[in-house]
Design a protein around this motif. Sequence first.
Motif, PDB file in Angstrom:
ATOM      1  N   ALA A   1       0.793  -1.226   0.000  1.00  0.00           N
ATOM      2  CA  ALA A   1       0.000   0.000   0.000  1.00  0.00           C
ATOM      3  C   ALA A   1       0.828   1.280   0.000  1.00  0.00           C
ATOM      4  O   ALA A   1       0.260   2.371  -0.135  1.00  0.00           O
ATOM      5  CB  ALA A   1      -0.931   0.005   1.208  1.00  0.00           C
ATOM      6  N   VAL A   2       2.150   1.191   0.144  1.00  0.00           N
ATOM      7  CA  VAL A   2       2.966   2.381   0.384  1.00  0.00           C
ATOM      8  C   VAL A   2       2.827   3.417  -0.727  1.00  0.00           C
ATOM      9  O   VAL A   2       2.582   4.601  -0.466  1.00  0.00           O
ATOM     10  CB  VAL A   2       4.440   1.989   0.593  1.00  0.00           C
ATOM     11  CG1 VAL A   2       5.341   3.230   0.549  1.00  0.00           C
ATOM     12  CG2 VAL A   2       4.603   1.276   1.931  1.00  0.00           C
ATOM     13  N   ALA A   3       3.009   3.021  -1.977  1.00  0.00           N
ATOM     14  CA  ALA A   3       2.965   3.983  -3.083  1.00  0.00           C
ATOM     15  C   ALA A   3       1.604   4.661  -3.168  1.00  0.00           C
ATOM     16  O   ALA A   3       1.505   5.874  -3.413  1.00  0.00           O
ATOM     17  CB  ALA A   3       3.302   3.297  -4.400  1.00  0.00           C
ATOM     18  N   ASP A   4       0.539   3.901  -2.974  1.00  0.00           N
ATOM     19  CA  ASP A   4      -0.798   4.486  -3.054  1.00  0.00           C
ATOM     20  C   ASP A   4      -1.081   5.395  -1.866  1.00  0.00           C
ATOM     21  O   ASP A   4      -1.769   6.407  -2.008  1.00  0.00           O
ATOM     22  CB  ASP A   4      -1.847   3.376  -3.145  1.00  0.00           C
ATOM     23  CG  ASP A   4      -1.744   2.597  -4.449  1.00  0.00           C
ATOM     24  OD1 ASP A   4      -1.632   3.234  -5.508  1.00  0.00           O
ATOM     25  OD2 ASP A   4      -1.766   1.351  -4.403  1.00  0.00           O
ATOM     26  N   LEU A   5      -0.553   5.052  -0.696  1.00  0.00           N
ATOM     27  CA  LEU A   5      -0.705   5.941   0.456  1.00  0.00           C
ATOM     28  C   LEU A   5      -0.017   7.284   0.185  1.00  0.00           C
ATOM     29  O   LEU A   5      -0.550   8.347   0.518  1.00  0.00           O
ATOM     30  CB  LEU A   5      -0.119   5.294   1.712  1.00  0.00           C
ATOM     31  CG  LEU A   5      -0.950   4.169   2.351  1.00  0.00           C
ATOM     32  CD1 LEU A   5      -0.127   3.434   3.404  1.00  0.00           C
ATOM     33  CD2 LEU A   5      -2.227   4.726   2.969  1.00  0.00           C
ATOM     34  N   ARG A   6       1.158   7.237  -0.427  1.00  0.00           N
ATOM     35  CA  ARG A   6       1.856   8.486  -0.763  1.00  0.00           C
ATOM     36  C   ARG A   6       1.036   9.315  -1.746  1.00  0.00           C
ATOM     37  O   ARG A   6       0.985  10.541  -1.661  1.00  0.00           O
ATOM     38  CB  ARG A   6       3.228   8.171  -1.353  1.00  0.00           C
ATOM     39  CG  ARG A   6       4.236   7.639  -0.344  1.00  0.00           C
ATOM     40  CD  ARG A   6       5.655   7.769  -0.860  1.00  0.00           C
ATOM     41  NE  ARG A   6       6.611   7.281   0.125  1.00  0.00           N
ATOM     42  CZ  ARG A   6       7.286   6.145   0.026  1.00  0.00           C
ATOM     43  NH1 ARG A   6       7.113   5.368  -1.036  1.00  0.00           N
ATOM     44  NH2 ARG A   6       8.139   5.777   0.974  1.00  0.00           N
ATOM     45  N   ALA A   7       0.396   8.629  -2.696  1.00  0.00           N
ATOM     46  CA  ALA A   7      -0.353   9.333  -3.740  1.00  0.00           C
ATOM     47  C   ALA A   7      -1.654   9.942  -3.222  1.00  0.00           C
ATOM     48  O   ALA A   7      -2.199  10.839  -3.855  1.00  0.00           O
ATOM     49  CB  ALA A   7      -0.656   8.377  -4.894  1.00  0.00           C
ATOM     50  N   MET A   8      -2.158   9.462  -2.077  1.00  0.00           N
ATOM     51  CA  MET A   8      -3.425   9.982  -1.566  1.00  0.00           C
ATOM     52  C   MET A   8      -3.228  10.983  -0.437  1.00  0.00           C
ATOM     53  O   MET A   8      -4.178  11.371   0.236  1.00  0.00           O
ATOM     54  CB  MET A   8      -4.311   8.830  -1.054  1.00  0.00           C
ATOM     55  CG  MET A   8      -3.725   8.077   0.126  1.00  0.00           C
ATOM     56  SD  MET A   8      -4.914   6.977   0.943  1.00  0.00           S
ATOM     57  CE  MET A   8      -5.770   8.151   1.991  1.00  0.00           C
ATOM     58  N   ARG A   9      -2.005  11.442  -0.215  1.00  0.00           N
ATOM     59  CA  ARG A   9      -1.731  12.401   0.851  1.00  0.00           C
ATOM     60  C   ARG A   9      -2.684  13.585   0.763  1.00  0.00           C
ATOM     61  O   ARG A   9      -2.919  14.132  -0.311  1.00  0.00           O
ATOM     62  CB  ARG A   9      -0.294  12.907   0.752  1.00  0.00           C
ATOM     63  CG  ARG A   9       0.755  11.911   1.233  1.00  0.00           C
ATOM     64  CD  ARG A   9       2.148  12.410   0.903  1.00  0.00           C
ATOM     65  NE  ARG A   9       2.403  13.721   1.500  1.00  0.00           N
ATOM     66  CZ  ARG A   9       2.936  13.914   2.708  1.00  0.00           C
ATOM     67  NH1 ARG A   9       3.277  12.876   3.442  1.00  0.00           N
ATOM     68  NH2 ARG A   9       3.150  15.126   3.173  1.00  0.00           N
ATOM     69  N   GLY A  10      -3.223  13.978   1.889  1.00  0.00           N
ATOM     70  CA  GLY A  10      -4.155  15.094   1.931  1.00  0.00           C
ATOM     71  C   GLY A  10      -5.582  14.663   2.198  1.00  0.00           C
ATOM     72  O   GLY A  10      -6.403  15.468   2.645  1.00  0.00           O
ATOM     73  N   THR A  11      -5.910  13.412   1.933  1.00  0.00           N
ATOM     74  CA  THR A  11      -7.241  12.892   2.221  1.00  0.00           C
ATOM     75  C   THR A  11      -7.344  12.557   3.704  1.00  0.00           C
ATOM     76  O   THR A  11      -6.510  11.812   4.221  1.00  0.00           O
ATOM     77  CB  THR A  11      -7.518  11.617   1.397  1.00  0.00           C
ATOM     78  OG1 THR A  11      -7.352  11.893   0.009  1.00  0.00           O
ATOM     79  CG2 THR A  11      -8.931  11.109   1.655  1.00  0.00           C
ATOM     80  N   PRO A  12      -8.347  13.067   4.417  1.00  0.00           N
ATOM     81  CA  PRO A  12      -8.511  12.698   5.820  1.00  0.00           C
ATOM     82  C   PRO A  12      -8.702  11.188   5.983  1.00  0.00           C
ATOM     83  O   PRO A  12      -9.494  10.578   5.256  1.00  0.00           O
ATOM     84  CB  PRO A  12      -9.766  13.468   6.239  1.00  0.00           C
ATOM     85  CG  PRO A  12      -9.819  14.633   5.315  1.00  0.00           C
ATOM     86  CD  PRO A  12      -9.313  14.110   3.999  1.00  0.00           C
ATOM     87  N   VAL A  13      -7.968  10.611   6.914  1.00  0.00           N
ATOM     88  CA  VAL A  13      -7.998   9.166   7.129  1.00  0.00           C
ATOM     89  C   VAL A  13      -8.235   8.876   8.610  1.00  0.00           C
ATOM     90  O   VAL A  13      -7.576   9.465   9.476  1.00  0.00           O
ATOM     91  CB  VAL A  13      -6.679   8.499   6.695  1.00  0.00           C
ATOM     92  CG1 VAL A  13      -6.669   7.010   7.063  1.00  0.00           C
ATOM     93  CG2 VAL A  13      -6.462   8.670   5.189  1.00  0.00           C
TER      94      VAL A  13
END
Length: 349
Positions: free
Chosen positions: A228-240
């Motif tokens: 999931a690492v690359a996709d987590l980096r790409a979604m930065r800014g979305t509240p989680v």
Amino acid sequence: MIGLGGVVVWQNTYALREERVVLRHHGHRLEGVLARPPAGDGPFGLVVFVHGDGRVDATHDTFYRPLWESFARAGYASLSFSKPGVAGSEGDWLEQSMDDRAAETLAAVAWARARPDIDGDRIGLWGASQAGWVLPKVAAKDRRVQFVIAVSPAVNWLRQGRYNLLAELRGEGADQLRIEEAMRRRDTTLRLLRRGASYEEYRATVGDTGDITPGRWRFITKNHTADAVADLRAMRGTPVLLVLAGHDVNVDVTETETVYREILPASTLSVEHYADATHSLVDHDTERSPLRLAATAVLAPRKLYAAGFLDRQARFLRRHGAGEGPGPKPSENCSPPTGPVVGCRHGDR
């Protein structure tokens, strides 16, 4: 008996308006449920559900309904589709990669945005376990996604499998010889996966395949490199909202929390721990007792989940589900046996 029956009916009646819906995706018909708040015409915010592993229908054998009800109290509808090949949905979920699952979720979001009773700018995702490899992909590709609730997600498929295998062996009191033999078998399986071995070769090499069917082997072959690492980096800014359990033998919650905190901005990440819960967010003592688990599921299904779990998720929606999302504006769109939350499988053994 009449009184008990009345209690069961009452406890299993939810303040929701459920509508059976259909989504057509890649030539397949997917059957689902849209659960709206009990009153009003909307437009409502929406939580799109992404299942964990296994054969899961739209309601997850009714165990999603307490979640849907808690979201409805926060003014949100919930949308969930049965997996391909389950409960009327066409196709075969074992033929899906994590990218396939993400594409299916994106199609569900697009379908929902076309409805007048749904607010297309207040759509978020909820997912458990295996969904941890799907949620970041969807949020990275659709920057209008308003929030993500990730329950018991793993980060790396292979490390998750190793952690789960060792945790279960230790829980069974396995001695060192048995542990070493299991790890050798796992190493053999991984070598076969890396070179794309057929199921027949896998069976001939390891002997007893347990619950690994030919379909399951194909599914593992497609997905064993998931990370999931690359996709987590790409979604930065979305509240989680990251939800973690203290008795999780499926997922290394320490690794998951470390990775999420390293990658996602502190301003957008909320982490909640449930020390007495299992991977399925059920109370540890309840899940260990089949009788207690069954009785709770029938007589008080809302109490299956860890104390505070339902209310805190609804609170997260109220806090992060209003206003503009982290990405482009609409015109710039980038295009239970084991409890109520389906757990990760560990097919890389």
